[in-house]
Design a protein around this motif. Structure first.
Motif, PDB file in Angstrom:
ATOM      1  N   HIS A 135       1.003  -1.170   0.151  1.00 25.35           N
ATOM      2  CA  HIS A 135      -0.138   0.494  -0.123  1.00 25.35           C
ATOM      3  C   HIS A 135       0.724   1.020  -0.063  1.00 25.35           C
ATOM      4  O   HIS A 135       0.336   2.264  -0.771  1.00 25.35           O
ATOM      5  CB  HIS A 135      -0.460  -0.006   0.846  1.00 25.35           C
ATOM      6  N   GLU A 136       1.679   1.325   0.973  1.00 24.64           N
ATOM      7  CA  GLU A 136       2.239   2.560   1.012  1.00 24.64           C
ATOM      8  C   GLU A 136       2.896   2.750  -0.872  1.00 24.64           C
ATOM      9  O   GLU A 136       3.160   3.591  -1.515  1.00 24.64           O
ATOM     10  CB  GLU A 136       4.313   2.518   1.904  1.00 24.64           C
ATOM     11  N   ALA A 137       4.063   1.464  -0.985  1.00 24.12           N
ATOM     12  CA  ALA A 137       4.561   1.744  -2.391  1.00 24.12           C
ATOM     13  C   ALA A 137       3.431   2.446  -3.555  1.00 24.12           C
ATOM     14  O   ALA A 137       4.332   3.105  -4.288  1.00 24.12           O
ATOM     15  CB  ALA A 137       5.218   0.186  -2.895  1.00 24.12           C
ATOM     16  N   LEU A 138       2.156   1.437  -3.062  1.00 23.08           N
ATOM     17  CA  LEU A 138       0.919   2.659  -4.433  1.00 23.08           C
ATOM     18  C   LEU A 138       0.943   3.697  -4.065  1.00 23.08           C
ATOM     19  O   LEU A 138       0.224   4.760  -4.989  1.00 23.08           O
ATOM     20  CB  LEU A 138      -0.020   1.392  -4.601  1.00 23.08           C
ATOM     21  N   ASN A 139       0.696   3.975  -3.149  1.00 23.76           N
ATOM     22  CA  ASN A 139       0.868   5.494  -2.697  1.00 23.76           C
ATOM     23  C   ASN A 139       1.912   5.934  -3.208  1.00 23.76           C
ATOM     24  O   ASN A 139       1.496   7.399  -3.524  1.00 23.76           O
ATOM     25  CB  ASN A 139       0.837   5.823  -0.739  1.00 23.76           C
ATOM     26  N   LYS A 140       2.636   6.167  -3.045  1.00 20.77           N
ATOM     27  CA  LYS A 140       3.949   6.466  -3.894  1.00 20.77           C
ATOM     28  C   LYS A 140       3.931   7.412  -5.526  1.00 20.77           C
ATOM     29  O   LYS A 140       4.019   8.014  -5.963  1.00 20.77           O
ATOM     30  CB  LYS A 140       5.641   5.874  -3.561  1.00 20.77           C
ATOM     31  N   TYR A 141       3.729   6.135  -5.723  1.00 20.41           N
ATOM     32  CA  TYR A 141       2.993   5.689  -6.989  1.00 20.41           C
ATOM     33  C   TYR A 141       1.904   6.757  -7.719  1.00 20.41           C
ATOM     34  O   TYR A 141       1.953   7.534  -8.750  1.00 20.41           O
ATOM     35  CB  TYR A 141       3.449   4.450  -8.214  1.00 20.41           C
ATOM     36  N   ILE A 142       1.113   6.839  -6.970  1.00 14.54           N
ATOM     37  CA  ILE A 142       0.147   7.533  -6.728  1.00 14.54           C
ATOM     38  C   ILE A 142       0.001   9.136  -7.007  1.00 14.54           C
ATOM     39  O   ILE A 142       0.230   9.550  -7.893  1.00 14.54           O
ATOM     40  CB  ILE A 142      -1.305   7.021  -6.157  1.00 14.54           C
ATOM     41  N   THR A 143       0.650   9.178  -6.129  1.00 14.83           N
ATOM     42  CA  THR A 143       1.378  10.466  -5.742  1.00 14.83           C
ATOM     43  C   THR A 143       2.251  11.114  -6.977  1.00 14.83           C
ATOM     44  O   THR A 143       2.004  12.386  -7.397  1.00 14.83           O
ATOM     45  CB  THR A 143       2.460  10.647  -4.235  1.00 14.83           C
ATOM     46  N   PHE A 144       2.905  10.016  -7.107  1.00 12.07           N
ATOM     47  CA  PHE A 144       3.718  10.561  -8.548  1.00 12.07           C
ATOM     48  C   PHE A 144       2.786  10.545  -9.713  1.00 12.07           C
ATOM     49  O   PHE A 144       3.394  11.317 -10.701  1.00 12.07           O
ATOM     50  CB  PHE A 144       5.073   9.778  -8.396  1.00 12.07           C
ATOM     51  N   PHE A 145       2.399   9.836  -9.798  1.00  9.18           N
ATOM     52  CA  PHE A 145       1.428  10.170 -11.308  1.00  9.18           C
ATOM     53  C   PHE A 145       0.444  11.548 -11.250  1.00  9.18           C
ATOM     54  O   PHE A 145       0.045  11.777 -12.456  1.00  9.18           O
ATOM     55  CB  PHE A 145       0.823   8.391 -11.365  1.00  9.18           C
ATOM     56  N   ASN A 146       0.107  11.218  -9.950  1.00  9.51           N
ATOM     57  CA  ASN A 146      -1.038  12.719 -10.348  1.00  9.51           C
ATOM     58  C   ASN A 146      -0.118  14.013 -10.695  1.00  9.51           C
ATOM     59  O   ASN A 146      -1.171  14.768 -11.022  1.00  9.51           O
ATOM     60  CB  ASN A 146      -1.517  12.690  -8.474  1.00  9.51           C
ATOM     61  N   LYS A 147       0.963  13.892 -10.220  1.00 11.16           N
ATOM     62  CA  LYS A 147       1.501  15.775 -10.715  1.00 11.16           C
ATOM     63  C   LYS A 147       1.759  15.283 -12.102  1.00 11.16           C
ATOM     64  O   LYS A 147       1.631  16.345 -12.657  1.00 11.16           O
ATOM     65  CB  LYS A 147       2.998  14.831  -9.496  1.00 11.16           C
ATOM     66  N   TYR A 148       2.606  13.966 -12.923  1.00 10.40           N
ATOM     67  CA  TYR A 148       2.082  13.886 -13.690  1.00 10.40           C
ATOM     68  C   TYR A 148       1.120  14.320 -14.662  1.00 10.40           C
ATOM     69  O   TYR A 148       1.097  14.631 -15.698  1.00 10.40           O
ATOM     70  CB  TYR A 148       2.988  12.276 -14.676  1.00 10.40           C
ATOM     71  N   PHE A 149       0.261  13.148 -14.081  1.00 15.82           N
ATOM     72  CA  PHE A 149      -1.335  13.823 -14.723  1.00 15.82           C
ATOM     73  C   PHE A 149      -1.832  15.487 -14.560  1.00 15.82           C
ATOM     74  O   PHE A 149      -2.538  15.537 -15.846  1.00 15.82           O
ATOM     75  CB  PHE A 149      -2.552  12.999 -13.827  1.00 15.82           C
ATOM     76  N   GLU A 150      -1.381  16.141 -13.430  1.00  9.28           N
ATOM     77  CA  GLU A 150      -1.545  17.719 -13.485  1.00  9.28           C
ATOM     78  C   GLU A 150      -0.561  18.599 -15.154  1.00  9.28           C
ATOM     79  O   GLU A 150      -1.547  19.348 -15.217  1.00  9.28           O
ATOM     80  CB  GLU A 150      -1.593  18.277 -11.917  1.00  9.28           C
ATOM     81  N   ARG A 151       0.839  18.189 -14.923  1.00 12.89           N
ATOM     82  CA  ARG A 151       1.756  18.845 -15.933  1.00 12.89           C
ATOM     83  C   ARG A 151       0.467  18.166 -17.251  1.00 12.89           C
ATOM     84  O   ARG A 151       0.301  19.426 -18.151  1.00 12.89           O
ATOM     85  CB  ARG A 151       2.767  18.198 -15.678  1.00 12.89           C
ATOM     86  N   GLY A 152       0.377  17.202 -17.519  1.00 12.42           N
ATOM     87  CA  GLY A 152      -0.647  16.587 -19.023  1.00 12.42           C
ATOM     88  C   GLY A 152      -1.919  17.237 -19.513  1.00 12.42           C
ATOM     89  O   GLY A 152      -1.632  17.689 -20.539  1.00 12.42           O
ATOM     90  N   ARG A 153      -2.086  17.775 -18.182  1.00  5.97           N
ATOM     91  CA  ARG A 153      -3.813  17.890 -17.777  1.00  5.97           C
ATOM     92  C   ARG A 153      -4.328  19.813 -18.790  1.00  5.97           C
ATOM     93  O   ARG A 153      -4.389  20.201 -18.981  1.00  5.97           O
ATOM     94  CB  ARG A 153      -4.591  18.279 -16.214  1.00  5.97           C
ATOM     95  N   ASN A 154      -2.938  20.613 -17.468  1.00  2.00           N
ATOM     96  CA  ASN A 154      -2.280  21.749 -18.279  1.00  2.00           C
ATOM     97  C   ASN A 154      -2.280  21.418 -19.586  1.00  2.00           C
ATOM     98  O   ASN A 154      -2.353  22.855 -20.490  1.00  2.00           O
ATOM     99  CB  ASN A 154      -1.384  22.392 -17.235  1.00  2.00           C
TER     100      ASN A 154
END
Length: 1930
Positions: free
Chosen positions: A482-501
């Motif tokens: 779960h901790e590893a998934l949480n890190k990857y989800i946080t990391f992926f959210n940042k890239y998603f926000e960049r792509g969204r912008n």
């Protein structure tokens, strides 16, 4: 332009002696005034006319371009074209009128108008169009009408097109089509009217297309008529983001009605809808209604499709069919449902009907809570029914599946008895017996198997799995996951926000650009219909229990097109002056713009993930209960089966299967149970038994248990088969435990007894297998054995027996492994075979070596028939040994297999391989023998210290005495005597053919050695590298003390100086241990490694020797672990076992082991050694009694040079093949130069040759090169070839005492280069006669002087000398061939040719005599048969009267009906037999054509009759095609010559063109070639076999008709038959068909006569026209063309005359053929009609009287026929003898012709060679004259500045090239001089072609005449040639 004149220039004469150029004055002259303005007149009128006139066709065409401008402000141009034709043929008469008008009224607009009209008898076309260019728009309109009509038919097509361009594109098109067809011959009429209108509009943001069509039709035929109407409408529209397409189609017909509608709408990346409706109705088929509706939404992620189809059928198939389908797909749910139902009634032939009902439904549902699938089907055909229902589902409680099937059938039709008549198998004489009242139900056995005809079955199957609510907890580190998934989800959210912008910026930019353009052009976008919300519902990820929140987002809207502005370029129209403005269009462009940007896109985020209960384990459901029920019921068998697997305190399983049936073999009961107990360990027990069966029985028991201290297993199985034929007992036992040590034992035993007293066959035997496995922790031992035997008797009474004994064992420990295998087999059958086989394999492997041995021994005896028996033996042995630094392998194979036909048949093979560090050797030797023929080979590859060698040899031996039986028919000698084999061998000895090849490389003892500097010390040695200078880093290396990981090895500190490395005599390794996790410990002892530096005299180089002694590696005691650890993750296997059952895993300990490592010695060279090249020798030998040859080549290094030699010797009984060859070459490099010396000699019985060459090369320059070749031949002549070359000269010559010398010399002095080609005659060998001599001098500094001299008669004298020696050369070759021919064949070539001719003539005479005798015999036999006919007839008549009288006496005792039936049956049998014979004859003919092959003289292979026919027709077709192609090439050459020429007829405007005159001839040749190709293609397609097959079918039909007629006579008497036949004939002759047949015959005769007269007249006209045309062409060519002008030679006239003659003969031949065969056809038809009528009318009564012999007419008729037959036989016999005599004469003439050609072949060769030499002399002389004239003329007309440098004299050419040379002066020749030179050369070539010799008086006279003609400069080249021809004639 004004005219101006340049004054005359005077060029002074050059002083060539002092080379001075005097001053040249150019007079003054003044250019006139040139105006600066140009006046061009306006265009007026341009017109032209074209006319073609012929007797049958006239074409007149006019064209005109006219400037009709009347006002300067309104220019106008008109172009017109018209053409009219007249002809006697109506279809060639037509008229065409076309005009085009270009005008600009008041210069305000530009109009272009075009029109065209075509009038023809069958076609009318009217086309008009107009194009108007206005200031802001362009408008166009076109109208086209076309009519195709005949007297009763017409077709009309009309099209109107309007186009308008004004900021958009608008186009409208209307098309109308109609036709009226009426075909009285086929009673067919049709009329149709079709109209189609299309409107297209393209503008910014909008595209629309509309099409509307209407039509009606009506047509009738003899059996069918129809009429109807059709309406259609289609619309396509693109507006903003929406695409819409709709279409309607309606057909209202008498037999078909169609109403269809379709609509499709799509929003880009948003939604799509589809709707289809179709209704079709037909009176004969029925009615069909189809509805389809589908929607798809991207926002809701939903796709839905529904459809239905209802059909009502009429006609032979009547009923209803209904189909429905429904499909739904959305997030987490998929559903599919189909329903198919039908009820139809089918009408079959013979008033049979069938009723069919069917139902077929499918269902599928897939969601997160339910998964279900079902299939229901029912089918019924009359009394036959079948149905099934299948379903499977899964929910939270259970998983279940259900299958149900049932069916009914009525088999009463099997009770109906069958009757099958007697049948004959085609193409055989076999007849099947007649079958009466045969019942399939009772006599085949179906009654005993099925019991009743009412059959039904019922099948049910249920399977269910009840899920268990209990869970098993499996520990897993989920928190870390779960901790590893949480890190990857946080990391992926940042890239998603960049792509969204980034996406938002892109969409905004695209939207702004699109909005700007839409606003600019005022375009509205409709976005109301577009759904904009995208939704994904929430869900939970199973196992890890993670919840994902719902996701909702607003979607952007996209369109398809953006408006784009396009502007055209303005331009000015030439001649008109109107300026066409630039037009602007706003059109849509496909760019996918953004129409809407979501407002909340900037705040869009991914869904949230929620972990409800984070833990470090997962839950796995426990196993539930599984049950299975199966039942099957039918009239034959009832079967039930139940099974279950239950998870309670223990796991238990049950199985029960029972069957009851009327068949004893299908009755049985099977019970089984199993249980898994987990208390006090783990125990699995299984029991299975089979009972209640008459033939089978058995049981099975097995137990497997695991406890804390022991593991034990036992398995026992017994099975029994008991039938009347086979009895079998099978038993199997398996046991194992781990109490004291792991052991496993297994045993299999099978006993069988097979006895079939009915067939006298029996067999009895058994098979036993044992396996024993014993294992400790230190070793593993496996032993196995298999024994089997069989004894029995074959059905023939022969006893047989067999046995098998197989043993194998394996032993494995830490230091090695050994294994052995033994196999013995024996098989015996009394009087048939006896076979024995024994095989042994032993393998041993250890750390020291690997050794394997394989042996095979076998014996066999076989007796297949009393005539064939064989006895054999085989023995094979193979050994393999692998050891360090060595390998050895050996394979031996020996086999013998003699038999009744081969007393000796054996094979022996030996393969040996031995490889070590000192020697390597591989050898393969083999030998095979069949009877007296033996074949052997030997191949060896070896490498030793002194040499490497590869040898290969082979031998073939056998008797060749059969060569004495092969004799040549001409020389009457055998092939043995011709080859003279008695000289070297005899016929009673074995002959041999031996071949061998060898390649040997002898190694050199010298070489180059680069040693390592070594200093030997008392306790070792040291070596240094003095060249090594290391500054950074230091050459002294120091290593610190360290410990190797995972070991106890402690490495001390070392200091190494690379400049002086010391190695002690003994190196000591420290003992250490290796400790790897979870693996046993390895202990390495202390090892003393020896190192020594050795120098010995027998070795040229010193070497290092490293010695490693024997030592042991100890593996410590090891216990297998009971836990596994991976990082922080730990698994205890005992805990896992305790969870499964109450027991612990056993403890397994492996004791200490020792591994022995053998000693090892390694030797390494103390430097680098490169050996020198030694010697390479290759040889090849072939030896036999007939031919022996030896080739040897050698390349040897002799220290100071290399020597290469080739030596070859050949001996043979054919002495002309014997020779000796010896060549030696020496290559040396001395004093900086490469020197090569080669000597060679060749000796032969008829010639000898010596060759010598010396070559000296310095760098890349050849300093000296001499070569000589001397050929001495007393048979032919001597030839001497010399070549000598230095750096300053080259020379070469070829000389012969009989012919002289031919040579060349090239010498280079300081300033002069001379070269010459010369020859010396035999009479003056010291005198050089120069053919060509040249000299180039560089002495003068300002000139390069070149001089060429030649003698014109030198080459001619050389060729004439060669011509005189041609007879001697050919005679020498003939004597050489004739001598050896006589030596071996015993007679000369001329005598052999004469004898061959005599032999062939004798054979032809024998064949002729034999044929005459056969004809005489046949003639005599036929005459005898004919003469005896009357006597036989009289005897037959008397016997018939006696039989009639005898029959009358016994008439009361006979049954006339029975006799008539027998007679007619005999007649039928006779007809059938005759039918068989005819059929067999045709089949034989077909087989003969297809399979029988013939040997055709001149062909190497054999071919069938069809293949020969195909080859012949193809060959003839190719030759005919080639002949016509060649003729076409001649005409192409003729056409190429005059194709581009035109001649205007004087006093008229008529122009004669060559292409028009020759087109008709060319077309006629093409037509003739195509006809010939079609004729041969038709011949090639002839299929004789197919025609014979058709004939066979016709014959079969005829015989069937005859047989039916005879059978109909069985119910009638003779008088009735006679009266019926006569009446039938009278009716036939009085019928309308007979009258029509007679009328048809008269009409055919009349039509053929008319066709004959018409075609004869047509061919005569064609012949006369073509003859006049050809004569006209010839006269035209003679009048207007001179062949010399076009380069024609005499060959042209020959070809022309041949072509004219060939065409004339062709036409005459066609006319004669047509007159002959058409007349013959007419006469044949008339004669055939009269003969048939006369035959039927006049001879019917006569033949009846002949049969009954009324008034003695039969005897008289027989005598007449006998006399006529004798006359025919006499005529045929004489004709056959006459034809055979003609063929005999032709064969003799051909043989005599061939003999004469062979006899005079030598004289023809000599004359042909002389002719070629004369032709060469003639061409050479003409070439010299041509060159001389060109040079002389070139000298005369060359510019004055070039004349001093070129001088031409008789046989001499001098050229002085100044330095530097001005090349441009060459091209300063005046144009008139060039033209005069070209004309002079062409005229001179004409004189040479006319045969005028150069230098003669006529030559000089004609040259002066040519100069006079050219000097006038008034005459053309053609006129001068005509004057020359006239001058030569006078």
């Amino acid at each position: 332009m004004p005219q101006f004149q340049i004054p005359e220039l005077l060029v002074p004469k050059l002083n060539l002696n002092e080379f001075q150029i005097p001053n040249m004055k150019i007079p003054e002259f003044q250019l006139p005034r040139i105006p600066h303005t140009v006046t061009v007149p306006t265009f007026g009128k341009l017109s032209g006319a074209f006319r073609v006139t012929s007797p049958f066709f006239t074409l007149s065409a006019q064209a005109e371009v006219h400037n009709t401008t009347t006002s300067a402000n309104s220019p106008e141009f008109v172009t017109s074209l018209s053409a009219q034709t007249t002809s006697k043929l109506d279809f060639l008469v037509f008229s065409v009128i076309a005009d085009s008008r270009l005008l600009a009224p008041e210069m305000k607009q530009l109009n272009l108008k075009n029109s065209m009209k075509v009038n023809h008898r069958f076609l009318k076309v009217d086309h008009t169009n107009e194009l108007i260019f206005l200031g802001t728009s362009v408008e166009g309109e076109a109208e086209t009408r076309a009519n195709l009509y005949t007297t009763k038919n017409s077709i009309e097509l009309q099209n109107n097109l309007m186009v308008k361009l004004q900021r958009k594109i608008w186009m409208q098109s209307g098309t109308a089509y109609s036709h009226r067809l009426n075909i009285p011959q086929a009673d067919f009429s049709s009329q149709a009217d079709l109209v189609n209108n299309i409107t297209t509009e393209v503008e910014a943001g909008h595209i629309s297309f509309t099409s509307t069509g209407k039509g009606n039709w009506k047509w009738t035929s003899p059996n069918f008529s129809d009429e109807g109407t059709h309406d259609s409408h289609a619309t396509f529209r693109v507006e903003g983001p929406i695409i819409t397409f709709s279409a309607n189609n309606r057909i209202n017909d008498k037999y078909l009605k169609v109403n269809q509608a379709m609509r499709y709408e799509c929003g880009f990346l948003n939604y799509a809808t589809l709707q289809i409706q179709s209704e079709i109705e037909s009176q004969r088929v029925g009615r069909s209604i189809l509805n389809v509706k589908g929607t798809g939404q991207l926002g809701g992620m939903k796709v839905e499709l529904t459809g239905s189809h209802n059909a009502r059928l009429n006609g032979r198939i009547a009923g209803t069919v209904n189909n429905e389908i429904s499909f739904l797909a959305q997030p987490f749910e998929i559903r599919l449902l189909t329903n198919n139902e039908g009820n139809v009634k089918i009408s079959f032939p013979m008033k049979l009907t069938g009723k069919i009902d069917f139902l077929n439904n499918y269902g599928f549902a897939l969601s997160s809570s339910v998964q279900q699938v079902s299939w229901q089907a029912t089918g019924r055909f009359n009394q036959y029914r079948y149905s099934h229902n299948m379903s499977a589902g899964n929910n939270d409680d259970r998983i279940e599946a259900h299958v149900e099937m049932n069916g009914d059938a009525n088999l009463d039709f099997l009770n109906i008895p069958l009757t099958i008549p007697q049948l004959q198998v085609p193409y055989t004489g076999i007849k099947t017996p007649q079958l009466r009242d045969y019942s399939l139900w009772e006599q085949i056995g179906l009654k005993d198997l099925l019991k009743t005809t009412r059959q039904s079955f019922d099948l049910n199957l249920n399977a269910r799995y009840e899920k268990n609510k209990d869970m098993h907890v499996i520990p897993l580190p989920l928190a870390t996951v779960h901790e590893a998934l949480n890190k990857y989800i946080t990391f992926f959210n940042k890239y998603f926000e960049r792509g969204r912008n980034t996406a938002l910026d892109f969409l905004t930019k695209s939207y702004n650009e699109a909005k700007t353009k839409f606003d600019k052009y005022k375009i509205q976008t409709s976005l109301n219909k577009l759904p904009r919300t995208f939704r994904i519902p929430g869900y939970t990820i199973p196992i890890v229990n993670i919840e994902v929140s719902p996701f909702t987002a607003e979607m952007p809207a996209f369109g398809y097109m953006l408006p784009k502005e396009i502007s055209t370029t303005g331009f000015t129209v030439p001649f008109i002056g109107f300026s066409v403005p630039s037009y602007t269009l706003v059109l849509p462009s496909l760019e996918l713009p953004v129409l809407h940007v979501p407002q909340d896109l900037r705040t869009l985020k991914l869904p949230r993930f929620r972990i409800n209960s984070p833990s470090n384990h997962i839950l796995i459901p426990a196993m539930g209960n599984i049950t299975y029920d199966f039942s099957f019921k039918s009239s034959v068998i009832t079967l039930t089966a139940n099974a279950g697997l239950f998870n309670q305190s223990d796991i238990a399983g049950q199985l029960s299967v029972s069957s009851s049936s009327v068949i004893d073999a299908l009755q049985f009961k099977l019970d089984g149970s199993t249980s898994l107990t987990r208390k006090r360990g783990l125990k699995l027990a299984t029991a299975l038994s089979l009972s209640n069966n008459k033939f089978l029985g058995g049981n099975h028991d097995s137990t497997i248990s695991f406890t804390k201290r022991n593991m034990e297993a036992s398995v026992a199985t017994n099975a029994e088969i008991n039938t009347t034929v086979l009895k079998m007992n099978f038993s199997q036992e398996l046991s194992g435990n781990t109490k004291s040590k792991p052991t496993l034992s297994s045993g299999l035993k099978l006993m069988y007894d097979f006895n079939a007293p009915k067939y006298g066959t029996s067999a009895k035997g058994g098979i036993a297998h044992k396996l024993a496995l014993e294992s400790l922790t230190s070793y593993i031992s496996v032993e196995t054995s298999t024994n089997g035997n069989i004894d029995g008797v074959f059905y023939t009474g022969n006893a047989f027996s067999g046995s098998l004994d197989h043993e194998a064992n394996t032993y494995l420990n830490a230091n090695g492994a050994r294994s052995s295998l033994k196999l013995e087999a024996h098989s015996k059958a009394d009087g048939l075979w006896n076979s024995e086989m024994k095989e042994i394999l032993a393998v041993e492997a250890s750390t020291r070596r690997v050794y394997a041995v394989w042996e095979h021994n076998g014996k066999n005896y076989a007796r297949y028939t009393p005539l064939f028996t064989t006895t054999g033996a085989q023995r094979c042995k193979a050994t393999l040994e692998l050891a360090p630094w060595g390998i050895s392998a050996d394979l031996q194979i020996q086999a013998t297999q003699p038999n009744s036909f081969l007393d000796t048949a054996s094979v022996n093979q030996i393969v040996v391989a031995k490889i070590s560090t000192a020697n390597q050797k591989v050898r393969w030797k083999g030998e095979g023998q069949i009877q007296s023929l033996s074949l052997s080979h030997d191949m060896q590859l070896s490498n030793e210290k002194s040499k490497s060698k590869f040898d290969i040899s082979g031998s073939l031996e056998g008797y060749m005495d059969f060569l004495k039986n092969i004799k040549c028919p001409i020389s009457e000698k055998s092939l043995w005597d011709i080859l003279k084999l008695d000289v070297t061998t005899s016929a009673d000895r074995k002959q041999y053919l031996n071949g061998s090849a060898s390649l040997v490389y002898t190694k050199s003892e010298d070489g180059y050695f680069f040693p390592i500097p070594v200093n030997k010390l008392t306790d070792g040695f040291s070596f240094s590298i003095p060249e090594l200078h290391l500054k950074a880093p230091s050459p002294v290396l120091s290593t610190p003390e360290f410990r190797v990981p995972f070991t106890t090895l402690q490495v001390p500190a070392y200091t190494i100086d690379l400049r002086n490395i010391k190695i002690p005599q003994t190196l000591n390794t420290m003992p250490f241990d290796v400790n790897l996790p979870t693996l046993p410990k390895l202990r390495f002892p202390k090892v003393d490694v020896g190192a020594d530096y050795i120098t010995l005299e027998e070795y040229k180089i010193p070497y290092f020797e490293v010695t490693i002694p024997e030592y042991q590696i100890t593996v410590s005691q090891f216990t297998l672990p009971k836990s596994i650890s991976l990082g922080s993750f730990h698994v205890d296997l005992d805990e896992v076992a305790n969870k499964i059952a109450d027991f612990d895993l056993p403890t397994i300990t492996i004791p200490e082991q020792k591994i022995e490592i053998p000693p090892l010695k390694i030797s390494l060279p103390a430097g680098i050694y490169i050996p020198s090249f030694g010697a390479l020798t290759g040889s090849f030998k072939v030896a036999s009694p007939l031919y022996n040859v030896t080739w040897t080549t050698d390349l040897t290094n002799k220290k100071d040079s290399f020597e290469q030699s080739i030596d070859s010797t050949c001996s043979s009984t054919l002495q002309f093949l014997e020779y000796d060859l010896n060549v030696v070459s020496n290559y040396k490099y001395e004093e900086g130069m490469f020197v090569m010396k080669t000597t060679g000699s060749f000796s032969h019985r008829d010639m000898s040759a010596n060759y010598k060459e010396d070559l000296t090369v310095s760098g890349i320059r050849v300093m000296d090169n001499t070569a000589s070749l001397d050929i001495i031949s007393p048979t032919f002549t001597d030839v001497h070839v010399r070549y000598e070359g230095t750096d300053r000269s080259l020379s070469g010559s070829v000389s012969s005492p009989s012919a002289g010398t031919l040579g060349y010399v090239v010498e280079m002095d300081t300033d002069i280069l001379t070269a010459k080609v010369y020859y010396r005659t035999r009479s003056a060998p010291q005198k050089d006669i120069d053919i060509l001599k040249s000299e180039i001098s560089f002495k003068k500094p300002d000139l390069i002087q070149m001089k060429f001299n030649w003698k014109e008669d030198a080459a001619k004298d050389l060729l004439l000398g060669l011509k005189e020696k041609v007879p001697k050369m050919t005679n020498a070759v003939y004597r050489y061939v004739n001598r050896y021919h006589k030596e071996h064949m015993g007679l000369e070539i001329s005598a052999a040719t004469l004898r061959m001719k005599n032999i062939m003539q004798n054979n032809a005479d024998k064949a002729y005599t034999f044929a005459v005798k056969q004809i005489d015999q046949i003639d005599a036999q036929l005459r005898t048969a004919a003469s005896e006919t009357s006597g036989k007839y009289q005897e037959m008549k008397v016997k018939a009267k006696q039989l009639y009288q005898h029959a009358a006496d016994q008439a009361e005792q006979f049954d006339y009906q029975r006799m008539k039936a027998k007679l007619l049956d005999a007649t039928i049998d006779l007809i059938e037999e005759y039918h068989k014979r005819i059929k067999h004859l045709i089949d034989s003919a077909i087989e003969f054509l297809k399979t029988t092959k013939f040997q055709v003289p001149g062909l190497s292979d054999k071919y069938t009759g069809e293949e020969i026919y195909q080859m012949t027709t193809e060959k003839v077709a190719k030759n005919a095609d080639l002949c016509l192609s060649k003729l076409q090439e001649y005409f192409d050459a003729l056409i190429a010559a005059i194709n581009e020429l035109e001649v205007r007829v004087p006093a008229s405007e008529t122009i004669l063109r060559g292409r028009n005159v020759l087109d008709q001839i060319k077309e006629m040749l093409k037509h003739l070639q195509e006809k010939i190709r079609q004729t041969f293609a038709t011949l090639q397609e002839a299929d004789f076999a197919g025609r014979l097959k058709q004939l066979k079918l016709v014959v079969q039909e005829v015989f069937q008709k005859v047989e039916e007629m005879v059978r109909s006579w069985q119910s009638k008497n003779f008088e009735d038959i006679k009266i019926q036949t006569q009446q039938l004939y009278k009716d036939a002759m009085a019928s309308d068909y007979a009258q029509k047949l007679r009328s048809l015959a008269e009409d055919v005769k009349k039509y053929i006569s008319q066709c004959k007269r018409l075609s004869q007249k047509m061919f005569q006209d064609l012949s006369e026209k073509l003859r006049q045309l050809l004569l006209y062409v010839k006269a035209l060519r003679e009048e207007y063309f001179d062949p010399t002008t076009l380069g024609w030679s005499v060959k042209y006239y020959e070809v022309e005359d041949k072509v004219l003659g060939w065409l004339k003969n062709l036409i005459d031949t066609v006319v004669d053929w047509h007159n002959k065969y058409v007349g013959d056809l007419a006469d044949s038809v008339t004669r055939l009609t009269d003969q048939v009528r006369e035959l039927v009318e006049n001879y019917s009564q006569e033949y009846y009287d002949l049969i009954t012999d009324a008034e003695g007419k039969g005897k008289q008729k027989v005598m007449e026929l006998s006399s006529a037959a004798q006359e025919k036989i006499q005529y045929w016999s004489a004709a056959a003898k006459r034809k055979i005599d003609e063929h005999n004469k032709q064969v003799k003439e051909k043989l005599q012709e061939i003999y004469e050609q062979l006899s005079h072949s030598q004289e023809k060769l000599i004359s042909e060679a002389k002719r070629l030499i004369d032709l060469t002399i003639e061409n050479y002389s003409a070439f010299l004259q041509y060159i001389s004239e060109i040079l002389r003329r070139f000298e005369q007309i060359t510019a004055e500045s070039i004349k001093p440098y070129i001088a031409v004299r008789q046989g001499e050419l001098r050229i002085d090239v100044p330095k530097p040379f001005d090349w441009q002066s060459i091209y300063q020749m005046p144009q008139k001089s060039r033209e005069a030179l070209r004309e002079k050369v062409e005229l001179t070539r004409t004189l040479i072609q006319q045969g005028i010799e150069e230098g003669s008086r006529k030559w000089e006279e004609m040259q002066r005449f040519i100069d006079e003609q050219l000097a006038t400069e008034q005459l053309s080249l053609q006129q001068i040639m005509e004057n020359i021809q006239q001058r030569m004639k006078t």
